[in-house]
Enzyme design. Structure first.
Site, PDB file in Angstrom:
ATOM      1  N   GLU A  29      -6.652  -8.392  -5.437  1.00  0.00           N
ATOM      2  CA  GLU A  29      -6.077  -7.413  -6.359  1.00  0.00           C
ATOM      3  C   GLU A  29      -7.082  -7.133  -7.479  1.00  0.00           C
ATOM      4  OE1 GLU A  29      -2.492  -9.601  -7.150  1.00  0.00           O
ATOM      5  OE2 GLU A  29      -1.775  -9.242  -5.112  1.00  0.00           O
ATOM      6  N   LEU A  56      -0.128  -5.343  -3.863  1.00  0.00           N
ATOM      7  CA  LEU A  56       0.344  -6.679  -4.228  1.00  0.00           C
ATOM      8  C   LEU A  56       1.097  -7.295  -3.041  1.00  0.00           C
ATOM      9  CD1 LEU A  56       1.482  -5.926  -7.869  1.00  0.00           C
ATOM     10  CD2 LEU A  56      -0.781  -6.046  -6.872  1.00  0.00           C
ATOM     11  N   GLU A  58       0.369 -10.444  -1.135  1.00  0.00           N
ATOM     12  CA  GLU A  58      -0.414 -11.661  -0.893  1.00  0.00           C
ATOM     13  C   GLU A  58      -0.268 -12.184   0.526  1.00  0.00           C
ATOM     14  OE1 GLU A  58       1.372 -11.194  -3.618  1.00  0.00           O
ATOM     15  OE2 GLU A  58      -0.224 -11.097  -5.115  1.00  0.00           O
ATOM     16  N   HIS A 128       2.004 -19.903 -14.305  1.00  0.00           N
ATOM     17  CA  HIS A 128       0.585 -19.522 -14.226  1.00  0.00           C
ATOM     18  C   HIS A 128      -0.364 -20.691 -14.506  1.00  0.00           C
ATOM     19  CE1 HIS A 128       2.306 -15.546 -14.249  1.00  0.00           C
ATOM     20  NE2 HIS A 128       1.139 -14.968 -14.224  1.00  0.00           N
TER      21      HIS A 128
END
Ligand SMILES: Cc1ncc(C[n+]2csc(CCOP(=O)(O)OP(=O)(O)O)c2C)c(N)n1
Lengths: 320, 334
Positions: A29, A56, A58, A128
């Protein structure tokens, strides 16, 4: 060769290998603009066919890389967030990784999974900030975790040239660091450890950014103990020979690893030491807690990451 | 220039015979496998393809040796139709070193990469993006090759399949998605699984989408040939829904435990449309007899070959795990 930034090293490895081997292509991306900096300049140089901005998706682009690899390409897949690997665990662990064995050696799946910015990203919170390399090692996927710019260059180069799937985790804490590199850059073989500092009293096995924590602690404790700092560099396969030789020499072992404790890499090093090494004191490990989820508030984020004080305490404990 | 076996250049009659032969091969292979599964000679059982032969035969008739297919858990038909040696295929099911995968894959992973068979796959829908990836690489290199992904109606509920549709359409990849809608995902009827019409769903992504009678090999072959030609001409991906039926249970295990989710009348109606019988009416009776005899002899030979194979040695269990020969630590240390 001079000062080399970690991020530049990753980028340079991609440039060099793509120039050398036209089968190498990049999926991810925002890779055309090089959002993460890792893929900067690749699109201008190598064009649409080799640097592919994906939607997007994956799961699809991870297996797309598998199919392309089976058909003769050598794809690199970049992930913007380490925990996206949970999304594609099926495609990596269950498909790409298993094909060589399941087909009785009929195929190679030379895909590199590149995760620039793995681990806590200070303030990016729960989804994250994971550092999921132990999962990959557990499954048996070749997994590397470079701690310096020259290792980042050399290990990524080896990953790109490897006939098997390889996951490359570049710690977020290191992306902005610079190394003073002496000599030429070249490939670093997978499964080879690096002794960063020689010592006589304690072996500290350190991974990723913890290598720098360990080196700082070793320096600070220089008057108190002689500490050997060993970076396995590859989480799987592990260079057990180098670690064993070091622990055999010092008789004392501490592992520092920025990942969750339960079923983690540090536990494996300790277990192997218990089975095979001649230690004079029980080994210790410094890790994130069991099941850690990184909270948002910076003070809480940092509270869960292994640090120099904890390492110092652990070293003192094994020295007793 | 590659020769297109069974492709449009072939005379209509020879394609008819070829389709019949492929279907007969799959049928006999499967019947023998089913029996061998029930005796335990084939471990782990199989997902029988009996009833769906027209799809594998018809689609693969439109492909050359250079084209690739990604298959499913119900993959024997695809692997054989693409040209794999039935002897080595059966040896694989018996887990011997003569098997296509040297006994490492078995029924659910049978692959013959040299023939473009990227493997049966135990995860529903997993082959769709893999086929798209192969197609991407053909497109990049300007090669005149096409990839086919086979999957069942159940796979249409997997996100990764829809992601693959999107990428394939976006990038106009030479890939044909072949949905074998046999009405059930294990026991779940398609009507209770899918919102909307699958063909419309595929069309909404921009795939050239159509449904075809999956019990008629000629119809499948025609539709597949069109889809494949479109891919070769750079026209982008296609979706082909083959309406078909499996005559047996989802898995051979079903023959042992009585599961009840389809009524006998429904099974009977579909059996009355047996694709082999339909195709046999398009071939002269003498040829049918000759083909039948040839196939029986071939399968007899395959059984003999497979039974004579050598089992792999336990110490070889992790051979081929890494292409570069990396070895693993033993699980037990002494
Ligand atoms: C992702 C996934 N979910 C569940 C399963 C277990 N499973 C195997 S086959 C199957 C049904 C598949 O149905 P369909 O895709 O229609 O193919 P068919 O069996 O009818 O050929 C299920 C649920 C699986 N293998 N993979």
């Amino acid at each position: 060769m001079g000062a080399l930034a970690y991020i530049t090293a990753l980028n340079q490895a991609l440039h060099d290998e793509m120039a050398r081997d036209d089968r190498v292509c990049v999926f991810g991306e925002d890779v055309r603009i090089g959002l993460t900096q890792t893929t900067k300049g690749l699109h201008e140089r190598f064009g649409d066919g080799r640097v592919v901005d994906t939607p997007l998706s994956e799961q699809a682009f991870t297996s797309l890389a598998t199919g392309a690899a089976m058909a003769g390409q050598r794809p690199v897949v970049e992930y913007q967030i380490p925990s996206l690997l949970y999304l594609v665990f099926e495609q990596i662990a269950n498909q790409a990784h298993k094909f060589s064995l399941m087909t009785g050696g009929q195929v190679e799946v030379p895909v590199t999974y590149l995760v620039p910015g793995s681990g806590s990203r200070s303030g990016m919170a729960g989804q994250h900030s994971d550092h999921p390399y132990s999962l990959f090692a557990h499954v048996g996927i070749k997994t590397v975790l470079p701690a310096t710019a020259s290792d980042a260059y050399g290990l990524l180069l080896s990953a790109l040239r490897d006939p098997d799937p390889v996951a490359v985790f570049a710690p977020s804490a290191l992306m902005g660091t610079v190394e003073e590199v002496t000599g030429e850059l070249g490939p670093v073989p997978l499964g080879s450890a690096r002794i960063h500092r020689a010592g006589e009293d304690v072996t500290v096995v350190a991974t990723g950014q913890c290598v720098h924590t360990a080196l700082a602690v070793a320096e600070a404790m220089a008057g108190e103990a002689s500490i050997e700092v060993v970076d396995p560099r590859t989480i799987y396969p592990v260079d057990w020979e180098t670690i064993r030789a070091s622990a055999g020499k010092t008789g004392r072992l501490v592992v520092i690893d920025d990942a969750n404790r339960m079923s983690g890499f540090a536990g494996e090093v300790l277990a192997t030491a218990a089975e095979q090494f001649d230690l004079v004191a029980p080994p210790r490990r410094v890790t994130r807690p069991d099941g850690a989820v990184i909270p948002y508030a910076l003070v809480l984020d940092q509270a869960l990451l292994p640090n120099g004080d904890q390492l110092t305490d652990a070293i003192r404990a094994v020295l007793k | 220039m590659t020769t297109r076996e069974g492709g449009p250049a072939m005379g209509a009659e020879s394609r008819a015979v070829r389709l019949y032969r492929t279907m007969r091969l799959i049928r006999e292979f499967e019947e023998r496998c089913l029996a061998m599964s029930l005796t335990g000679e084939i471990v782990g059982g199989i997902h029988p393809y009996i009833g769906q032969e027209a799809v594998a035969a018809g689609v693969c008739a439109a492909l050359t040796k250079d084209d690739v297919v990604a298959s499913t858990h119900r993959g024997h038909g695809h692997v054989l139709a693409k040209g794999a040696d039935p002897k080595r295929m059966l040896a694989e099911l018996l887990g011997t070193t003569d098997g296509l995968n040297r006994g490492r894959g078995g029924s659910m992973h049978a692959a013959d990469v040299g023939l473009g068979v990227y493997g049966a796959n135990g995860i529903v829908g997993a082959g769709a993006p893999i086929a798209a990836g192969a197609a991407w690489s053909f497109q990049q290199r300007g090669e005149d090759r096409v990839a086919v992904a086979f999957f069942g109606d159940g796979a249409l509920s997997q996100g990764v399949v829809l992601e693959a549709f999107n990428l394939a359409a976006l990038w106009r990849l030479p890939v044909v998605f072949v949905c074998e809608n046999n009405g059930y995902a294990t026991s779940l009827p398609v009507g209770r699984a899918l919102a909307g019409d699958p063909v419309e769903r595929a069309a909404a992504f921009g795939l050239a989408a159509r449904a075809v009678d999956g019990m008629d090999a000629e119809a499948v072959a025609d539709a597949a040939a069109q889809a494949v030609e479109r891919c070769r001409a750079g026209g982008g991906p296609a979706y082909l829904e083959c309406r078909t039926y499996r005559f047996h249970g989802h898995h051979s295990y079903e023959e042992q435990v009585a599961l009840n989710y389809r009524d006998d009348a429904e099974v009977g109606d579909w059996r009355a449309r047996d694709p082999l019988r339909t195709q046999s009416t398009r071939v002269d009776a003498a040829t049918v007899r000759t083909v039948d005899a040839e196939i029986t002899a071939l399968i007899d030979e395959a059984v003999e070959f497979a039974r004579a194979g050598r089992a792999p040695e336990p110490h070889e269990a992790l051979d081929h795990l890494y292409a570069d020969g990396t070895t693993t630590r033993p699980g037990v240390m002494i």
